[in-house]
Design a protein around this motif. Sequence first.
Motif, PDB file in Angstrom:
ATOM      1  N   VAL A 237      -0.317  42.071  -6.447  1.00  0.00           N
ATOM      2  CA  VAL A 237      -1.652  42.006  -7.027  1.00  0.00           C
ATOM      3  C   VAL A 237      -1.621  42.492  -8.469  1.00  0.00           C
ATOM      4  O   VAL A 237      -1.163  43.599  -8.759  1.00  0.00           O
ATOM      5  N   SER A 238      -2.103  41.650  -9.386  1.00  0.00           N
ATOM      6  CA  SER A 238      -2.369  42.068 -10.757  1.00  0.00           C
ATOM      7  C   SER A 238      -3.771  42.652 -10.756  1.00  0.00           C
ATOM      8  O   SER A 238      -4.767  41.927 -10.793  1.00  0.00           O
ATOM      9  N   ALA A 239      -3.827  43.982 -10.673  1.00  0.00           N
ATOM     10  CA  ALA A 239      -5.107  44.664 -10.473  1.00  0.00           C
ATOM     11  C   ALA A 239      -5.658  45.149 -11.813  1.00  0.00           C
ATOM     12  O   ALA A 239      -5.349  46.241 -12.263  1.00  0.00           O
ATOM     13  N   GLY A 240      -6.435  44.298 -12.441  1.00  0.00           N
ATOM     14  CA  GLY A 240      -7.196  44.736 -13.611  1.00  0.00           C
ATOM     15  C   GLY A 240      -8.547  45.232 -13.139  1.00  0.00           C
ATOM     16  O   GLY A 240      -9.047  44.781 -12.099  1.00  0.00           O
ATOM     17  N   PHE A 241      -9.126  46.145 -13.885  1.00  0.00           N
ATOM     18  CA  PHE A 241     -10.449  46.653 -13.506  1.00  0.00           C
ATOM     19  C   PHE A 241     -11.474  46.353 -14.595  1.00  0.00           C
ATOM     20  O   PHE A 241     -12.400  47.126 -14.826  1.00  0.00           O
ATOM     21  N   ASP A 242     -11.298  45.214 -15.251  1.00  0.00           N
ATOM     22  CA  ASP A 242     -12.235  44.837 -16.303  1.00  0.00           C
ATOM     23  C   ASP A 242     -13.282  43.825 -15.830  1.00  0.00           C
ATOM     24  O   ASP A 242     -14.066  43.329 -16.637  1.00  0.00           O
ATOM     25  N   ALA A 243     -13.314  43.557 -14.523  1.00  0.00           N
ATOM     26  CA  ALA A 243     -14.428  42.777 -13.966  1.00  0.00           C
ATOM     27  C   ALA A 243     -15.508  43.717 -13.436  1.00  0.00           C
ATOM     28  O   ALA A 243     -16.453  43.293 -12.786  1.00  0.00           O
ATOM     29  N   VAL A 244     -15.355  45.001 -13.745  1.00  0.00           N
ATOM     30  CA  VAL A 244     -16.361  45.975 -13.289  1.00  0.00           C
ATOM     31  C   VAL A 244     -17.585  45.899 -14.200  1.00  0.00           C
ATOM     32  O   VAL A 244     -17.476  45.554 -15.385  1.00  0.00           O
ATOM     33  N   SER A 245     -18.731  46.163 -13.650  1.00  0.00           N
ATOM     34  CA  SER A 245     -19.959  46.154 -14.439  1.00  0.00           C
ATOM     35  C   SER A 245     -19.850  47.159 -15.590  1.00  0.00           C
ATOM     36  O   SER A 245     -19.453  48.303 -15.383  1.00  0.00           O
ATOM     37  N   GLY A 246     -20.150  46.725 -16.803  1.00  0.00           N
ATOM     38  CA  GLY A 246     -20.122  47.627 -17.951  1.00  0.00           C
ATOM     39  C   GLY A 246     -18.798  47.715 -18.675  1.00  0.00           C
ATOM     40  O   GLY A 246     -18.655  48.473 -19.635  1.00  0.00           O
ATOM     41  N   ASP A 247     -17.801  46.931 -18.240  1.00  0.00           N
ATOM     42  CA  ASP A 247     -16.519  46.945 -18.961  1.00  0.00           C
ATOM     43  C   ASP A 247     -16.729  46.461 -20.400  1.00  0.00           C
ATOM     44  O   ASP A 247     -17.637  45.668 -20.685  1.00  0.00           O
ATOM     45  N   LEU A 248     -15.863  46.938 -21.298  1.00  0.00           N
ATOM     46  CA  LEU A 248     -16.024  46.604 -22.713  1.00  0.00           C
ATOM     47  C   LEU A 248     -15.647  45.153 -23.007  1.00  0.00           C
ATOM     48  O   LEU A 248     -16.010  44.613 -24.044  1.00  0.00           O
ATOM     49  N   GLU A 249     -14.893  44.510 -22.129  1.00  0.00           N
ATOM     50  CA  GLU A 249     -14.403  43.163 -22.425  1.00  0.00           C
ATOM     51  C   GLU A 249     -14.922  42.097 -21.476  1.00  0.00           C
ATOM     52  O   GLU A 249     -15.078  40.948 -21.863  1.00  0.00           O
ATOM     53  N   GLY A 250     -15.144  42.444 -20.222  1.00  0.00           N
ATOM     54  CA  GLY A 250     -15.606  41.455 -19.249  1.00  0.00           C
ATOM     55  C   GLY A 250     -17.123  41.442 -19.160  1.00  0.00           C
ATOM     56  O   GLY A 250     -17.807  42.329 -19.679  1.00  0.00           O
ATOM     57  N   ASN A 251     -17.640  40.411 -18.508  1.00  0.00           N
ATOM     58  CA  ASN A 251     -19.097  40.304 -18.324  1.00  0.00           C
ATOM     59  C   ASN A 251     -19.421  40.099 -16.856  1.00  0.00           C
ATOM     60  O   ASN A 251     -20.296  39.323 -16.491  1.00  0.00           O
ATOM     61  N   GLY A 285      -8.795  46.706 -17.966  1.00  0.00           N
ATOM     62  CA  GLY A 285      -9.831  47.677 -17.593  1.00  0.00           C
ATOM     63  C   GLY A 285      -9.988  48.637 -18.750  1.00  0.00           C
ATOM     64  O   GLY A 285      -9.086  49.419 -19.022  1.00  0.00           O
ATOM     65  N   TYR A 286     -11.116  48.539 -19.462  1.00  0.00           N
ATOM     66  CA  TYR A 286     -11.203  49.219 -20.761  1.00  0.00           C
ATOM     67  C   TYR A 286     -12.338  50.227 -20.853  1.00  0.00           C
ATOM     68  O   TYR A 286     -12.572  50.804 -21.909  1.00  0.00           O
ATOM     69  N   ARG A 287     -13.050  50.429 -19.753  1.00  0.00           N
ATOM     70  CA  ARG A 287     -13.997  51.528 -19.694  1.00  0.00           C
ATOM     71  C   ARG A 287     -13.330  52.563 -18.800  1.00  0.00           C
ATOM     72  O   ARG A 287     -13.213  52.371 -17.584  1.00  0.00           O
ATOM     73  N   VAL A 288     -12.832  53.627 -19.438  1.00  0.00           N
ATOM     74  CA  VAL A 288     -11.891  54.507 -18.750  1.00  0.00           C
ATOM     75  C   VAL A 288     -12.469  55.082 -17.454  1.00  0.00           C
ATOM     76  O   VAL A 288     -11.776  55.152 -16.427  1.00  0.00           O
ATOM     77  N   GLU A 289     -13.754  55.465 -17.474  1.00  0.00           N
ATOM     78  CA  GLU A 289     -14.353  56.043 -16.263  1.00  0.00           C
ATOM     79  C   GLU A 289     -14.323  55.020 -15.123  1.00  0.00           C
ATOM     80  O   GLU A 289     -14.056  55.363 -13.968  1.00  0.00           O
ATOM     81  N   SER A 290     -14.611  53.767 -15.447  1.00  0.00           N
ATOM     82  CA  SER A 290     -14.638  52.732 -14.405  1.00  0.00           C
ATOM     83  C   SER A 290     -13.243  52.433 -13.886  1.00  0.00           C
ATOM     84  O   SER A 290     -13.065  52.143 -12.700  1.00  0.00           O
ATOM     85  N   VAL A 291     -12.256  52.475 -14.775  1.00  0.00           N
ATOM     86  CA  VAL A 291     -10.874  52.272 -14.324  1.00  0.00           C
ATOM     87  C   VAL A 291     -10.529  53.346 -13.306  1.00  0.00           C
ATOM     88  O   VAL A 291      -9.994  53.068 -12.224  1.00  0.00           O
ATOM     89  N   SER A 292     -10.865  54.612 -13.640  1.00  0.00           N
ATOM     90  CA  SER A 292     -10.550  55.728 -12.735  1.00  0.00           C
ATOM     91  C   SER A 292     -11.232  55.545 -11.388  1.00  0.00           C
ATOM     92  O   SER A 292     -10.603  55.691 -10.340  1.00  0.00           O
ATOM     93  N   GLU A 293     -12.516  55.229 -11.413  1.00  0.00           N
ATOM     94  CA  GLU A 293     -13.263  55.093 -10.149  1.00  0.00           C
ATOM     95  C   GLU A 293     -12.761  53.918  -9.322  1.00  0.00           C
ATOM     96  O   GLU A 293     -12.595  54.027  -8.102  1.00  0.00           O
ATOM     97  N   SER A 294     -12.530  52.790  -9.990  1.00  0.00           N
ATOM     98  CA  SER A 294     -12.108  51.585  -9.262  1.00  0.00           C
ATOM     99  C   SER A 294     -10.709  51.766  -8.686  1.00  0.00           C
ATOM    100  O   SER A 294     -10.445  51.412  -7.526  1.00  0.00           O
ATOM    101  N   LEU A 295      -9.824  52.321  -9.490  1.00  0.00           N
ATOM    102  CA  LEU A 295      -8.464  52.577  -9.018  1.00  0.00           C
ATOM    103  C   LEU A 295      -8.499  53.511  -7.815  1.00  0.00           C
ATOM    104  O   LEU A 295      -7.790  53.313  -6.824  1.00  0.00           O
ATOM    105  N   SER A 296      -9.329  54.535  -7.910  1.00  0.00           N
ATOM    106  CA  SER A 296      -9.434  55.507  -6.842  1.00  0.00           C
ATOM    107  C   SER A 296      -9.853  54.844  -5.525  1.00  0.00           C
ATOM    108  O   SER A 296      -9.347  55.185  -4.449  1.00  0.00           O
TER     109      SER A 296
END
Length: 311
Positions: A237-251, A285-296
Amino acid sequence: MLCASHALLANHRPPPGHPEHPHRVTWAGEALEQRFGKGTVSVIDRRATEAELCSVHDPAYIAQLFSVQDDMYLDRETFFSQASLEGIRRAGGICLELMERILAGKEDKTFALIRPPGHHAGYSYGLGYCVINNLALAVKTALQTLRRIAVIDWDVHHGNGTQELFEETDKVFFIDIHQENLFPPKSGGADERGRNVGKGFTLNLPLPPGSGRTQYFDALDAIYPALQSYRPELICVSAGFDAVSGDLEGNMELRPRDFGEMTSRICAWADIFCGGKVFMTLEGGYRVESVSESLSECIAVLRHGKPNLSE
Ligand SMILES: [Zn+2]
């Protein structure tokens, strides 16, 4: 289950203000240790060799990276320096080590907590913050013994590099769920299905901006029959976390817990097809808090087999 990282990944340090910075991994690692306890993130002390990197990339491109003197950009936004070399070799080394442990039967689930991401890097180029295609490096190793590997890329951007590297083989089934026409431009259309022997072994599922849980789980439902006929021996799995709501790059509009549930779904498939073997690596995944939460949420599933649905 083994999650691994290394402090020297931080040697790759784009200029201040660049979205792909060392905190993405260090903060996420600290969050994991706070939630699950000290030692949750193992240190793997291994550098990928030049020859190992050349198993995926053009030797001329790798030679260019090894001989760099001054800070440079591989494209408009992909920074690279002499110090970066240590970081990218560490990232590759962690992926190789984790994959070898899965192949040896020592681990069934692993997560490479690494950066920079890799899935935009193709045979002879870095792109979109990516220098080395870390996941492809691990997959190449696995191909020495396995014949059917499924790669699922849920990063919000299209994994053009991984697709390019495996589009002409039927030994890797590349599946990519991403925001349509985000990056790279015009890459990842549903009509890109693989080439030659690999025709039919690339599956792109572009989703419109604003997609959330419903669209992602519909996409996963669409993947299952294809996996059922393919019967992978390993799921990566290529696990990016930039599809999370509020990411700096994804929508997109996924919540951190949705990543846990997607991991849970994939682990269930791995139980059916391949003895529970799942290799995951961090991509974007470019919103650091969201990366941490999603990864967790992902790690909770990899450790205990199910997402935390108590909230
Ligand atoms: Zn991305």
